[in-house]
Design an enzyme around this catalytic site. Structure first.
Site, mmCIF file in Angstrom:
data_model
loop_
_atom_site.group_PDB
_atom_site.id
_atom_site.type_symbol
_atom_site.label_atom_id
_atom_site.label_comp_id
_atom_site.label_asym_id
_atom_site.label_seq_id
_atom_site.Cartn_x
_atom_site.Cartn_y
_atom_site.Cartn_z
ATOM 1 N N ALA A 115 3.543 -0.197 -2.152
ATOM 2 C CA ALA A 115 3.304 -0.562 -3.551
ATOM 3 C C ALA A 115 4.604 -0.457 -4.339
ATOM 4 C CB ALA A 115 2.225 0.332 -4.156
ATOM 5 N N HIS A 124 0.841 -1.191 0.000
ATOM 6 C CA HIS A 124 0.000 0.000 0.000
ATOM 7 C C HIS A 124 0.880 1.247 0.000
ATOM 8 C CE1 HIS A 124 -3.267 2.745 0.668
ATOM 9 N NE2 HIS A 124 -2.630 3.239 1.723
ATOM 10 N N SER A 125 0.624 2.172 -0.923
ATOM 11 C CA SER A 125 1.320 3.445 -1.023
ATOM 12 C C SER A 125 2.822 3.198 -1.193
ATOM 13 C CB SER A 125 0.976 4.313 0.192
ATOM 14 O OG SER A 125 1.451 5.623 0.038
ATOM 15 N N PHE A 126 3.642 3.595 -0.258
ATOM 16 C CA PHE A 126 5.085 3.321 -0.323
ATOM 17 C C PHE A 126 5.328 1.828 -0.522
ATOM 18 C CE2 PHE A 126 8.966 2.273 2.189
ATOM 19 C CZ PHE A 126 9.909 2.907 1.392
ATOM 20 N N SER A 141 -2.019 -0.748 -3.927
ATOM 21 C CA SER A 141 -3.095 0.218 -3.688
ATOM 22 C C SER A 141 -2.510 1.552 -3.241
ATOM 23 C CB SER A 141 -4.057 -0.306 -2.607
ATOM 24 O OG SER A 141 -3.419 -0.357 -1.346
#
Length: 180
Positions: A93, A89-91, A117
């Site tokens: 990803a 998720h975010s970083f 995501s």
């Protein structure tokens, strides 16, 4: 391996491992608890990066290569045991994507699925920014965090919490800003 991976629910008979990568500034506990939501066919590993949780005395990673090399070197023996998937998720990803690319290029291994995501693609124009968020003043950085959303107001208004939260977040932003 326990230094890098949190696995709260060992499942030796699992057919697949879900390896989760945290958001910027995040730790491993949140995703490690996901194992409660799955049956015995899935074992959840959650990546614990330097500078947080039991690794709080270690220096933060400076580059994506540092993160990818540690994850790859640590997990490689386990990745041959059974199928695995990545979630970031975010970083996370970005770190999961970079790890998947390295595994494919250097070891001819790849996850059965890469779930990401909360972030645009690495090559997206939306990632290009004149101002590096990691270099903002504390005041500007807090404003950015407030406007970006996702950080509870209780943390943004608590100076003690900010002293713990901002250093790993800035470090992770620096890694992403210099990635690709």
């Amino acid at each position: 391996m326990d230094k890098l991976i949190t696995c709260l629910y060992r499942r030796p008979s699992a057919t697949t491992r879900l390896i989760c990568f945290p958001w910027a500034g995040g730790g491993s506990i949140y995703f490690a608890q996901w194992a409660r939501l799955f049956d015995d066919s899935i074992e959840v590993y959650s990546v614990r990066l330097p500078g947080r949780e039991s690794r709080s005395q270690e220096a933060f990673a400076q580059t994506m290569d540092q993160i990818v090399n540690e994850v790859t070197n640590t997990l490689l023996p386990k990745l041959h045991e059974k199928e695995f998937a990545f979630f970031g998720h975010s970083f996370g990803a970005f770190t999961s994507f970079a790890t998947a690319v390295t595994l494919k290029q250097k070891h001819n291994l790849e996850p059965v699925h890469l779930f990401v995501s909360g972030v645009s693609a690495p090559h997206s124009e939306s990632r290009s920014s004149v101002v590096k968020k990691s270099e903002l003043s504390d005041e500007e950085f807090l404003r950015y965090m407030s406007e970006a959303g996702g950080t509870p107001k209780e943390i943004l208004q608590n100076k003690d919490a900010l002293q713990m939260f901002i250093p790993p977040l800035r470090a992770d932003l620096r890694v992403v800003e210099n990635f690709m």
